[in-house]
Design a protein around this motif. Structure first.
Motif, PDB file in Angstrom:
ATOM      1  N   ILE A 191       5.977 -12.614  48.018  1.00 31.80           N
ATOM      2  CA  ILE A 191       5.135 -13.421  48.962  1.00 31.80           C
ATOM      3  C   ILE A 191       3.677 -12.517  49.018  1.00 31.80           C
ATOM      4  O   ILE A 191       3.647 -11.454  49.133  1.00 31.80           O
ATOM      5  CB  ILE A 191       5.715 -13.357  50.541  1.00 31.80           C
ATOM      6  CG1 ILE A 191       7.006 -14.259  50.414  1.00 31.80           C
ATOM      7  CG2 ILE A 191       4.719 -14.038  51.483  1.00 31.80           C
ATOM      8  CD1 ILE A 191       6.921 -15.653  50.017  1.00 31.80           C
ATOM      9  N   ARG A 248       3.411 -20.573  46.631  1.00 30.67           N
ATOM     10  CA  ARG A 248       3.560 -19.246  46.452  1.00 30.67           C
ATOM     11  C   ARG A 248       2.451 -18.361  45.807  1.00 30.67           C
ATOM     12  O   ARG A 248       2.251 -17.300  46.048  1.00 30.67           O
ATOM     13  CB  ARG A 248       5.240 -18.770  45.790  1.00 30.67           C
ATOM     14  CG  ARG A 248       6.206 -19.236  46.634  1.00 30.67           C
ATOM     15  CD  ARG A 248       7.545 -19.037  45.708  1.00 30.67           C
ATOM     16  NE  ARG A 248       8.384 -19.701  46.666  1.00 30.67           N
ATOM     17  CZ  ARG A 248       9.202 -18.833  47.539  1.00 30.67           C
ATOM     18  NH1 ARG A 248       8.824 -17.868  48.033  1.00 30.67           N
ATOM     19  NH2 ARG A 248      10.235 -19.491  48.066  1.00 30.67           N
ATOM     20  N   ASP A 272      12.154 -12.852  46.260  1.00 33.49           N
ATOM     21  CA  ASP A 272      11.071 -13.484  46.581  1.00 33.49           C
ATOM     22  C   ASP A 272       9.827 -12.712  46.705  1.00 33.49           C
ATOM     23  O   ASP A 272       9.770 -11.736  47.588  1.00 33.49           O
ATOM     24  CB  ASP A 272      11.099 -14.520  47.528  1.00 33.49           C
ATOM     25  CG  ASP A 272      11.901 -15.684  47.605  1.00 33.49           C
ATOM     26  OD1 ASP A 272      11.942 -16.484  46.277  1.00 33.49           O
ATOM     27  OD2 ASP A 272      12.755 -16.136  48.528  1.00 33.49           O
TER      28      ASP A 272
END
Length: 555
Positions: free
Chosen positions: A327, A359, A325
């Motif tokens: 960020i 996001r 992920d």
């Protein structure tokens, strides 16, 4: 009614004591090129105490400035902790500034002692004659005799010291002063000076303390994590990671001067990195290396990206190919520097468009930060549509720039113009949702006004970088006789790939409004970067004006 609560000052020394005792076994891995040399937080605490004693011997008895000219390593972390904790002021010099800017910031800040990495000692020596306030130079690591002699040559230099020898016989404990005002300066950082001279920000103990707490809660890191800190400790307060790590106990990986994709991938594999922090250009290079040469990043769950907008294609590629992920963090040197993080709300379904939409934003403002949008007709609502310049305030937001009394009236007026009735004007333009998510369309100086309508250069860049053959793209506004200004797209094609300008133009046809598609395109070998890795759009505009770009207008 007064509270019954105690009011000890919020000091860096409190973070130091906590991190180096409660998290004493957490580790700092400094990359050497042949692997990592490892020390513990507890050992960093001892080294910090020894450094403080040594600096006392060299005459740092109050809030004098102590500079660093260093990469990310364990010794730099010790300086980050010890110098403010002893009551002095840390000034991490940006090694990537032009020499004139380096000299200006070092002199303007007023540093008397500097700690220099041995691999940077020779270039620093060339600046030293222009820094008459520097009395002592402390070198971290062995250096040749001729480099040592060059450092000692200026008459104002009283001594050149080996770091380890200097601290070797000092006590392992230091009586950190507790009578420091939490609002006193703890450290300094200067903006990169893309417009005018760099401006100084003097962080307080309180601002660094509250920033560390706010980020620790929002990031959710813990002592189980190992964080790769690619963001330089000399840039924007290192995004607060030296102090955040003291709160969370997250072990740190310090890459020193090894910032290329291959060693970064090696660090992640060997040291089982779980989190990372860096600018999009760093992560883009890492992605291309992983795609072409392979690598094990299976331990990594989060890469924090900041400094400039993260291309959505980069975020989706890391998630889809490596289950990492990305960020986004938004911030500025002036706000210590993190103001928002793009973690999606808990109610969103992972992988849904709603999830990705959050996001791809600049994130939700952190607790403690107040934000507002100011347009031509005043403060705008948080409705996701109204556009204005983002203004912020809070306990880790600067209320002014540092002045040493040498500024001209014009420079002082420019410094004051960045504030609006107690709010910091960020220069970023965008919208905010009713739940506090920031969506920035551009910097105020980079937004393109074409025929009375605004075009976001960031949106165009993100769309172009979605093409599989594009490595990087930067868009700037250039003069146009009919529309006042039109976008110019400069593009870097991936090695081994091909794409025509007409193909790239057509690629945008269903991604942005037709009238926003650039007519002017140029292939370049690399997008020029500022000292902190942002696209240098000022330089691109100048290259266009000077006729240095091979501009095409595909029919």
């Amino acid at each position: 009614m007064k509270s019954t609560m105690q009011t000890p000052p919020l000091l860096i020394s409190s973070l130091l004591r906590f991190g180096t005792t409660v998290h004493a076994k957490s580790k700092v891995h400094t990359w050497t090129g042949d692997g990592a040399r490892t020390t513990t937080f507890g050992e960093v605490g001892v080294q910090g105490a020894q450094l403080a004693h040594a600096l006392r011997r060299l005459g740092i008895t109050g809030d004098q400035r102590v500079a660093t000219f260093m990469w990310n390593n364990a010794e730099h972390l010790a300086a980050y902790l010890a110098i403010p904790s002893m009551g002095a002021v840390l000034h991490a010099l940006n090694i990537r500034l032009f020499p004139e800017q380096l000299i200006y910031t070092a002199r303007h800040g007023g540093s008397e002692i500097v700690i220099v990495d041995n691999t940077l000692a020779e270039p620093f020596g060339k600046l030293l004659a222009h820094l008459p306030e520097i009395r002592h130079v402390i070198v971290n690591g062995p250096i040749p005799d001729d480099v040592r002699a060059a450092l000692a040559e200026p008459e104002h230099v009283e001594g050149v010291h080996d770091y380890l020898e200097l601290i070797a016989n000092e006590p392992h404990e230091f009586d950190w002063p507790t009578d420091i005002d939490e609002n006193d300066a703890s450290s300094m950082c200067y903006t990169s000076g893309t417009t005018g001279k760099p401006k100084g920000v003097a962080y307080s103990h309180r601002s660094n303390y509250t920033h560390a707490m706010g980020c620790a809660v929002s990031l959710g890191f813990s002592a189980e994590d190992t964080t790769l800190v690619v963001v330089p400790l000399f840039h924007a307060n290192a995004w607060g990671f030296p102090y955040i790590s003291m709160v969370t106990g997250s072990s740190l990986v310090m890459p020193d001067r090894f910032l290329q994709p291959e060693p970064l991938a090696q660090m992640m594999a060997e040291l089982k990195v779980t989190c990372g922090s860096g600018v999009p250009t760093i992560w883009n290079g890492l992605l291309q290396h992983l795609d072409s040469a392979g690598g094990d990043v299976s331990s990594c769950r989060i890469l924090m990206s900041g400094g400039s907008a993260c291309p959505p294609a980069l975020m989706t590629s890391f998630k889809e190919r490596y289950d990492v992920d990305m960020i986004q963090g938004w911030g500025m040197t002036e706000i210590s520097p993190v103001g928002s993080l793009s973690f999606p709300p808990a109610h969103t379904e992972p992988g849904s468009e709603d999830d990705w939409s959050h996001r791809r934003s600049q994130g939700k403002i952190l607790p403690g930060i107040e934000a507002r949008l100011v347009g031509d007709d005043g403060v705008q609502p948080w409705n996701g549509e109204a556009v204005g310049e983002l203004e912020i305030r809070g306990p880790w937001v600067t209320g002014s720039y540092y002045s040493n009394g040498s500024e001209t009236d014009e420079e002082l007026a420019d410094m004051e113009s960045k504030f609006d009735d107690g709010w910091l004007r960020t220069g970023d333009v965008g919208t905010m949702t009713e739940t506090g998510y920031i969506r920035l369309s551009d910097r105020s100086k980079d937004v393109i006004k074409s025929g009375g309508e605004w075009i976001s250069s960031v949106d165009l860049e993100n769309a172009i970088m979605g093409h599989p053959a594009v490595a990087e793209a930067s868009v700037v506004g250039v003069p146009d006789p009919k529309w006042e200004e039109r976008p110019l797209a400069t593009v870097v094609i991936k090695e081994g790939q091909e794409a025509t300008m007409a193909e790239l133009r057509d690629y945008l046809s269903d991604k942005v409004a037709k009238w926003q598609i650039p007519e002017r395109w140029a292939l370049i070998e690399e997008v020029p970067k500022t000292s902190v890795g942002k696209f240098d759009k000022k330089l691109l505009r100048q290259r266009y004006a000077d006729g240095e770009l091979d501009v095409q207008q595909p029919s």
